[in-house]
Design a protein around this motif. Structure first.
Motif, PDB file in Angstrom:
ATOM      1  N   SER A 696       0.827  -1.202   0.000  1.00 33.78           N
ATOM      2  CA  SER A 696       0.000   0.000   0.000  1.00 33.78           C
ATOM      3  C   SER A 696       0.866   1.258   0.000  1.00 33.78           C
ATOM      4  CB  SER A 696      -0.915   0.013   1.231  1.00 33.78           C
ATOM      5  OG  SER A 696      -1.735  -1.131   1.269  1.00 33.78           O
ATOM      6  N   LYS A 697       0.255   2.391  -0.440  1.00 33.22           N
ATOM      7  CA  LYS A 697       0.870   3.715  -0.301  1.00 33.22           C
ATOM      8  C   LYS A 697       0.194   4.412   0.872  1.00 33.22           C
ATOM      9  CE  LYS A 697       1.401   6.298  -3.929  1.00 33.22           C
ATOM     10  NZ  LYS A 697       1.077   7.010  -5.190  1.00 33.22           N
ATOM     11  N   LEU A 698       0.985   5.058   1.754  1.00 30.58           N
ATOM     12  CA  LEU A 698       0.437   5.681   2.957  1.00 30.58           C
ATOM     13  C   LEU A 698       0.744   7.164   2.983  1.00 30.58           C
ATOM     14  CD1 LEU A 698       1.354   3.040   5.710  1.00 30.58           C
ATOM     15  CD2 LEU A 698      -0.746   3.229   4.378  1.00 30.58           C
ATOM     16  N   TYR A 705       0.705  19.429   6.885  1.00 28.47           N
ATOM     17  CA  TYR A 705       1.741  18.839   6.031  1.00 28.47           C
ATOM     18  C   TYR A 705       1.465  17.353   5.816  1.00 28.47           C
ATOM     19  CZ  TYR A 705       6.307  17.280   4.365  1.00 28.47           C
ATOM     20  OH  TYR A 705       7.316  16.714   3.630  1.00 28.47           O
ATOM     21  N   VAL A 706       1.531  16.903   4.569  1.00 30.79           N
ATOM     22  CA  VAL A 706       1.267  15.499   4.222  1.00 30.79           C
ATOM     23  C   VAL A 706       2.469  14.953   3.465  1.00 30.79           C
ATOM     24  CG1 VAL A 706      -0.223  13.895   2.997  1.00 30.79           C
ATOM     25  CG2 VAL A 706      -1.220  15.930   4.061  1.00 30.79           C
ATOM     26  N   LYS A 707       2.964  13.826   3.914  1.00 30.42           N
ATOM     27  CA  LYS A 707       4.087  13.176   3.246  1.00 30.42           C
ATOM     28  C   LYS A 707       3.627  11.775   2.823  1.00 30.42           C
ATOM     29  CE  LYS A 707       8.451  12.149   2.199  1.00 30.42           C
ATOM     30  NZ  LYS A 707       9.181  12.710   1.057  1.00 30.42           N
ATOM     31  N   THR A 708       3.808  11.445   1.504  1.00 30.37           N
ATOM     32  CA  THR A 708       3.374  10.150   0.989  1.00 30.37           C
ATOM     33  C   THR A 708       4.558   9.197   0.907  1.00 30.37           C
ATOM     34  OG1 THR A 708       1.619  11.195  -0.311  1.00 30.37           O
ATOM     35  CG2 THR A 708       2.270   8.966  -0.950  1.00 30.37           C
ATOM     36  N   PHE A 709       4.342   7.963   1.378  1.00 29.37           N
ATOM     37  CA  PHE A 709       5.374   6.917   1.331  1.00 29.37           C
ATOM     38  C   PHE A 709       4.873   5.783   0.435  1.00 29.37           C
ATOM     39  CE2 PHE A 709       6.652   9.244   4.993  1.00 29.37           C
ATOM     40  CZ  PHE A 709       8.009   9.020   5.165  1.00 29.37           C
ATOM     41  N   GLY A 710       5.685   5.431  -0.531  1.00 33.23           N
ATOM     42  CA  GLY A 710       5.349   4.328  -1.410  1.00 33.23           C
ATOM     43  C   GLY A 710       5.804   2.995  -0.827  1.00 33.23           C
ATOM     44  N   PRO A 711       5.475   1.867  -1.480  1.00 32.89           N
ATOM     45  CA  PRO A 711       5.851   0.541  -0.966  1.00 32.89           C
ATOM     46  C   PRO A 711       7.346   0.387  -0.722  1.00 32.89           C
ATOM     47  CG  PRO A 711       4.265   0.348  -2.746  1.00 32.89           C
ATOM     48  CD  PRO A 711       4.663   1.787  -2.705  1.00 32.89           C
ATOM     49  N   THR A 712       8.190   0.969  -1.590  1.00 32.83           N
ATOM     50  CA  THR A 712       9.637   0.818  -1.439  1.00 32.83           C
ATOM     51  C   THR A 712      10.128   1.524  -0.184  1.00 32.83           C
ATOM     52  OG1 THR A 712       9.863   0.751  -3.835  1.00 32.83           O
ATOM     53  CG2 THR A 712      11.865   1.155  -2.567  1.00 32.83           C
ATOM     54  N   ALA A 713       9.642   2.742   0.032  1.00 26.17           N
ATOM     55  CA  ALA A 713      10.046   3.504   1.216  1.00 26.17           C
ATOM     56  C   ALA A 713       9.564   2.837   2.493  1.00 26.17           C
ATOM     57  CB  ALA A 713       9.513   4.930   1.118  1.00 26.17           C
ATOM     58  N   ILE A 714       8.375   2.239   2.431  1.00 30.91           N
ATOM     59  CA  ILE A 714       7.825   1.563   3.617  1.00 30.91           C
ATOM     60  C   ILE A 714       8.644   0.323   3.951  1.00 30.91           C
ATOM     61  CG2 ILE A 714       5.824   0.266   4.477  1.00 30.91           C
ATOM     62  CD1 ILE A 714       4.057   2.230   2.895  1.00 30.91           C
ATOM     63  N   SER A 741      -3.132   6.251   1.019  1.00 29.40           N
ATOM     64  CA  SER A 741      -3.041   7.308   0.016  1.00 29.40           C
ATOM     65  C   SER A 741      -4.005   7.001  -1.133  1.00 29.40           C
ATOM     66  CB  SER A 741      -1.613   7.404  -0.504  1.00 29.40           C
ATOM     67  OG  SER A 741      -1.514   8.421  -1.466  1.00 29.40           O
ATOM     68  N   GLU A 742      -4.702   8.024  -1.589  1.00 33.25           N
ATOM     69  CA  GLU A 742      -5.663   7.834  -2.687  1.00 33.25           C
ATOM     70  C   GLU A 742      -4.942   7.764  -4.024  1.00 33.25           C
ATOM     71  OE1 GLU A 742      -8.494  10.956  -2.451  1.00 33.25           O
ATOM     72  OE2 GLU A 742      -9.340  10.259  -0.530  1.00 33.25           O
TER      73      GLU A 742
END
Length: 742
Positions: A696-698, A705-714, A741-742
């Motif tokens: 998932s993306k979170l 402030y919003v920071k998006t983390f993708g599967p690799t970063a997680i 994340s939408e």
């Protein structure tokens, strides 16, 4: 020992205690033996037996015309049963109602009551009655020496002590009665099934109750409602003679929304059922039902229509609720208590009842055959005398003409007995024809053949059993029918809970900082955009359905719950939770959660401890709630999050650092402190916990402030529970929320 004295006037003297005891015992035995309990031989109580016998004496057989019921009742009371006319007439009515008796014994004409009101029958001066065809099975052999007779109440007449039933009537129509200290409740059964069991028992007297149940699986009521008692319970009932039978209404669905009930349980009124359903509708406890109709008529005696709100409603679930809350399902007590052949009342099992009745039937048939044999021998004896007279007709006529007392002369001359001589003297002149001798010889031959046949049967128990068997099967074929009450195994009736009865609607529950609560329809509500009272602000919100329980968590780690559908509307400011719940002084509500009771959630504290629990463990019926999570001093409870199997858990601290680990590493507890989530220094705290599916993306949200983390970063933060995790940018120092994340 009873003390009694007799004074000089010959009057017996007893103490009041002795007299009272004897009087009550006599009364008790009278009620047991002569009023309330049926006899195993014919399955009738005395009043029923007397009504049937009196009607047969009045000539009211099935082939006769109907006659006023008052005439029958008058005859019964005047000759055999000196009791109240209303009780006698009610007993007669019961035997005529095809919805009360499986095989009615009386054929009524007029108003004999209805299923809705069995006691709505007309007075006996209006109704007419005669015996039904089935009653011949009880009366047919009455005058054939088969039963004992006793004087009636005034000794002027004789009545049969029991009727010579050709079938085990005690099982067929059933009966109920309350005596002194005991009762009887025998359900009706199917004639063919019971007869088949009797035949099997005649063939093999060693059959067990379990084997007999294959022939008599369950009672058979005079309706088409379903018998739903489990087979094990029925077996226990027939083995002990005690138990209960449950019957459920039959229904089918028309047009997807109309549930048509076409058969009601035994002795249940359709009007009462509709009244019970209507009462629930008025009390808003049946939201799935919109209309009720009674469409019963002459062609469809039972047709009750329950109209459902829509085709999406589960018909079976709705009906199971009605079965549990109305008379559409009824339980009937069974107590096989009858007066046996020994004259004593006793609770008997299926085999004992049938075996004892077969003993009675075998003896009845033996007495009938013996009675007929005696008649045949008597007639043969007379025919022998008549034949002698015809062979010597001239001499007989001469003696009769010449002698003043011809009888002794005839007896001496031809060696006749008194009976033979009397029958010769009573001959009419027309019987002196030449052909009469041939008729006598033909009758002799016929009777001699019958005599031999009767004697063969009487001298052979096997032949007697075969005859009884043949007659039973013939009667079952002539008077029996197919089973009316189908035997099924259905789901147990269960009343729906208050939540289940409600329409399921999506809701958003909003909690304010001051502990005010409200619920809005739909999931598109933003709690931050709602207006609040002065000095109050948004605290938390949860999405769910109106049937679910809303769980509230306070600042001490206690949990509370309220049904979501009872919460006030979001059109207002709502109402304070303290009006319904009782938190301690200085305690504030922090979080709200909605979901199914079996949903699993992560309960965690800012001190870095947490565990997994089912949401129903958070429910509490107490206003004061229940302890859920133990909070270390200074720690706060975090927003609970739903967790599924194979999920990962993200933990974010104020350092700021982030750790991801498998959810299965957390223990599943009902309550407690939990296990350490992440390794951190004492001056820091956990700010957010979130469970998600791998890949998932979170979004990590800190203020605006919003920071998006993708599967690799997680995956870079993936480690074991209680590790330090990885560092985050300083902009994420105060992460308050983690979301997909939408």
């Amino acid at each position: 020992m009873t003390q009694q004295t007799i004074n000089y006037e010959g009057i017996e003297q007893r103490t009041v205690a002795e007299f009272t005891e004897k009087a009550y015992l006599d009364y008790a035995m009278y009620v047991i033996l002569d009023r309330a309990l049926p006899h195993i031989s014919d399955g009738l109580k005395p009043v029923q037996r007397r009504i049937i016998y009196a009607m047969s004496e009045l000539g009211l057989k099935a082939s006769a015309k109907h006659k006023k019921s008052a005439r029958t009742v008058g005859d019964v009371l005047g000759k055999f049963h000196p009791h109240g006319d209303s009780a006698c007439y009610e007993a007669m009515v019961l035997m005529a109602q095809d919805f009360s008796f499986r095989y009615p014994l009386v054929d009524g004409q007029g108003n004999w009551g209805s299923v809705d009101d069995p006691k709505s029958f007309a007075a006996m001066r209006y109704t007419e009655a005669k015996l039904s065809k089935f009653s011949q099975l009880l009366l047919e052999e009455t005058g054939q020496g088969t039963v004992d007779w006793a004087p009636n109440f005034d000794g002027s007449l004789e009545e049969p002590t029991v009727l010579p039933a050709r079938v085990p009537h005690v099982f067929l129509n059933g009966t109920s009665g309350i005596a002194v200290g005991m009762a009887t409740d025998i359900p009706p059964h199917n004639l063919r099934e019971v007869v088949n069991a009797c035949v099997a028992l005649l063939d093999n007297p060693n059959l067990t109750v379990q084997e007999l149940i294959e022939f008599v699986p369950a009672p058979d009521y005079p309706n088409s409602a379903k018998v739903i008692t489990p087979k094990a319970d029925l077996q226990r009932l027939y083995e002990t003679g005690n138990g209960s039978v449950r019957q459920r209404a039959a229904y089918f669905v028309e047009d997807g929304v109309n549930v048509v009930i076409d058969a009601l349980p035994f002795q249940v009124s359709g009007a009462k059922v509709l009244e019970q359903i209507a009462a629930q509708m008025r009390a808003k406890k049946l939201p799935m039902v919109v209309d009720l109709r009674d469409e019963s008529d002459h062609e469809n005696p039972i047709r009750l229509v329950v109209e459902l709100r829509s085709k999406r409603i589960d018909v079976e679930t709705a009906m199971l609720h009605l079965f549990a809350t109305t008379d559409l399902e009824r339980s009937y007590r069974v107590n096989l208590n009858v007066i046996g052949l020994n004259g004593r009342p006793q609770v008997k099992n299926l085999k004992t009842m049938l075996a004892e009745w077969l003993v009675y039937r075998l003896e009845t048939v033996r007495r009938r055959l013996q009675y007929r044999l005696d008649k045949v021998l008597e007639r043969l004896h007379i025919l022998d005398g008549l034949l002698i007279a015809f062979l010597n007709i001239d001499e007989v006529i001469a003696i009769i003409r010449a002698e003043d007392k011809p009888k002794p002369v005839l007896m001496e001359r031809f060696g006749l007995t008194d009976v033979q001589a009397e029958s010769i003297l009573e001959l009419k002149l027309r019987h002196l024809a030449k052909l009469e001798e041939m008729r006598i010889r033909a009758e002799q031959a016929e009777l001699e053949a019958e005599r031999q046949k009767l004697e063969k049967i009487l001298n052979s128990p096997a032949r007697l059993k075969t005859l009884v068997k043949t007659e039973l099967l013939a009667d079952a074929e002539a008077y029996g029918d197919e089973r009316r009450s189908p035997l099924i195994e259905g789901r147990a009736a269960q009343a729906m809970s208050e939540q289940d009865l409600l329409p399921s609607e999506t809701v958003t529950v909003v909690l304010s900082e001051n502990g005010w609560i409200r619920a809005a329809k739909g999931h598109d509500v933003d709690g931050l955009a709602l207006p609040y009272k002065s000095g109050d602000a948004f605290c938390d919100q949860a999405l769910g359905h109106s049937r679910e329980m809303a769980v509230f968590l306070d600042s001490t780690g206690r949990s509370y719950s309220l049904p979501a559908h009872t919460l006030p509307s979001a059109r207002s400011h709502g109402e304070p939770l303290t009006g319904r719940l009782s938190p301690g002084n200085g305690v504030s509500f922090k979080q709200v959660v909605l979901g199914n009771p079996q949903d699993k959630v992560i309960i965690a504290s800012s001190a870095g401890y947490g565990f997994v629990t089912q949401l129903e463990n958070c429910y509490s019926k107490n206003k004061a709630g229940k302890g859920l999570i133990t909070l270390p001093e200074g720690a706060n409870i975090l927003k609970p999050c739903l967790v599924a199997p194979n999920d990962w858990v993200m933990v974010v601290t104020s350092e700021p650092r982030m750790l991801v680990f498998a959810a299965e590493e957390l223990p599943e507890l009902a309550k407690g402190k939990g296990n350490k989530l992440i390794q951190m220094a004492q001056e820091f705290e956990v700010t957010a916990v979130f469970a998600f599916a791998p890949g998932s993306k979170l979004d990590l949200i800190a203020g605006n402030y919003v920071k998006t983390f993708g599967p690799t970063a997680i995956e870079e933060a993936l480690a074991s529970r209680a590790k330090r995790g990885i560092s985050l940018p300083r902009t994420l120092k105060m992460v308050s929320k983690i979301s997909l994340s939408e």
